[in-house]
Structure formats: C-alpha cells, structure tokens
Write an enzyme that holds these catalytic residues in place. Structure first.
Site, PDB file in Angstrom:
ATOM      1  N   SER A  44       0.812  -1.222   0.000  1.00 12.74           N
ATOM      2  CA  SER A  44       0.000   0.000   0.000  1.00 12.74           C
ATOM      3  C   SER A  44       0.845   1.272   0.000  1.00 12.74           C
ATOM      4  O   SER A  44       0.356   2.334  -0.360  1.00 12.74           O
ATOM      5  CB  SER A  44      -0.942   0.017   1.213  1.00 12.74           C
ATOM      6  OG  SER A  44      -0.209   0.120   2.421  1.00 12.74           O
ATOM      7  N   LYS A  85       1.115   4.542   6.864  1.00 13.23           N
ATOM      8  CA  LYS A  85       0.454   5.375   5.848  1.00 13.23           C
ATOM      9  C   LYS A  85       1.083   6.771   5.880  1.00 13.23           C
ATOM     10  O   LYS A  85       1.859   7.110   6.763  1.00 13.23           O
ATOM     11  CB  LYS A  85      -1.052   5.498   6.104  1.00 13.23           C
ATOM     12  CG  LYS A  85      -1.817   4.184   6.169  1.00 13.23           C
ATOM     13  CD  LYS A  85      -1.904   3.479   4.836  1.00 13.23           C
ATOM     14  CE  LYS A  85      -2.695   2.178   4.962  1.00 13.23           C
ATOM     15  NZ  LYS A  85      -2.641   1.372   3.712  1.00 13.23           N
TER      16      LYS A  85
END
Length: 239
Positions: A44, A85
């Site tokens: 991701s 993230k």
C-alpha cells in the site's frame, strides 16, 4: 629510533581502531535508542516502502507530525496490527479529490506528490467517486502512496471522515533497514509546503547515525589493515 617508530605506529593504529569502535558501537546504541523497527507486509506504500521491507521509525506524538509525514499507527477500527500510511490532512483541513489533473487538494490547494506509485497517481480508488472530508481537531487523514490498492481513510469515510485520532500514532518512518540491498533513508517531503499550516516535520538523526556506523566500521578495518601492511613491510626490510 626504530623502537620509537614502532611505538608510534602502534599508537596510531590503536587510536584509529578505538575511534572506529566508538563510532560503530555508539552509532548502533543510539540507533537502538532513537528508532524502532516495523515490518511492512503489504504494497500500500509502494514504491516508497515495498512489501517485506522493515522500516526504522522514530517514536513521536501524533500532535508532532504534519502533512506528508509517513507514520506507524494503530486504530481498532482499521485492524489489530500496526500500519504505515502517509499523513495527508491534519485537524481543520479539508481533503478532497480531485482537481482537473487528478491531484488531491488540501484546503482547496492541489498537491503534487512525486512519491506516488506511477500506476495509481490519483486519490481515487478503482471504481470510486470523488470525495471531500473535513478533518476534525486532533485527528489525521491518511493515504497510502499506492493509491489504487491502499485501504486507508478513503475506505473509512463514514467513520469520523475516515480519520484516526492522533493519539494512535506510534512513530514517524524515516528509512528502511531491510533488506540490506535497498536500505536507505526516506527524506522529508516538500509536497505540502505550499499549503499553509502544519508541514512535514524535520527528521531525526538517522542519516548521521548510519554514517557513524559505516565510517566507524571502515576506520576499524583500515586501521587493522594498515597495521598489518606496516608490520609486513618492516619484517621484509629487516630480512
């Protein structure tokens, strides 16, 4: 006179090895104190952080991070494990997608993000629609760099605008350490600097510590090798 030279050679070698060991050991000790390793199992955050990478993260408070920082966090509503993230919005920001060029906007200002995966340069998930999210105070809006596959704030917009409490932040990612072939520091991004407010924060001493470790190891090896070469030359001359 020869004995004095021998003693001088030995002293210089000892100094080189001692200084090298101080840099090597001291760098490792400070690295262990200042940073924590985290394994990243998904893609991701690719290409910034690839699946299987182990990152080094500097423990910080959530209130100390800014837009563009890569963080390690946990949130029970997102899952049970720690995740990595990038911070896109902080308390008070409005994060939206997208402008005419497909860029994410923060408070109406489009952000050019050079670190994004080339195959997914926009903030839209496949088949998704445009969105706009107001970030509540004390919370963070997060996205992965591999936008087409990352499950992030866009996947949780119905839960407090997709944000997480900044109290869930564990650390700020500043580099990768494994595998060794791709070990590197991750520089602070300037992508959000044109947006007024909280920018990406200055990083810790990871790079100087890495140079201290590498330089210390090199100095130990060079000092030991120099001592061996000098000893052989002396024996050769005396034979």
């Amino acid at each position: 006179m020869a004995a004095r030279r021998i003693r001088l050679d030995g002293v210089l070698q000892a100094i080189g090895i001692t200084v090298g060991l101080l840099g090597l050991v001291g760098g490792f000790v400070l690295l262990a104190v200042q940073y924590r390793p985290y394994s990243v199992p998904t893609d991701s955050m690719s290409p910034t952080v690839k699946p299987g990478d182990t990152v080094l993260a500097h423990p910080v408070k959530g209130s100390e991070v800014g837009r563009g920082d890569i963080i390690v966090f946990s949130d029970p509503q997102w899952g049970t494990s720690a995740m990595v993230k990038r911070v896109i919005g902080v308390g008070g920001d409005t994060v939206a997608c997208c402008d005419s060029a497909g860029r994410t906007t923060v408070d109406g200002k489009p952000v050019t993000e050079p670190y994004l995966n080339a195959s997914s340069p926009t903030a839209l998930l496949l088949g998704d629609r445009a969105f706009s999210a107001k970030v509540p105070a004390g919370r963070l809006f997060l996205m992965g760099d591999n936008r087409s596959v990352s499950l992030d704030s866009r996947s949780h917009l119905e839960l407090t605008a997709g944000t997480i409490p900044d109290s869930e932040v564990k650390a700020r990612v500043e580099g990768t350490v494994w595998p060794l072939t791709t070990a590197r520091t991750i520089d602070r991004t300037t992508a959000f600097d044109a947006v007024p407010g909280t920018r990406a924060t200055a990083h810790g001493p990871l790079e100087p510590l890495e140079w201290a470790i590498i330089g210390g190891a090199a100095l130990v090896l060079l000092s030991a090798a120099a001592g061996t070469v000098v000893g052989r030359l002396r024996r050769h001359r005396s034979s």
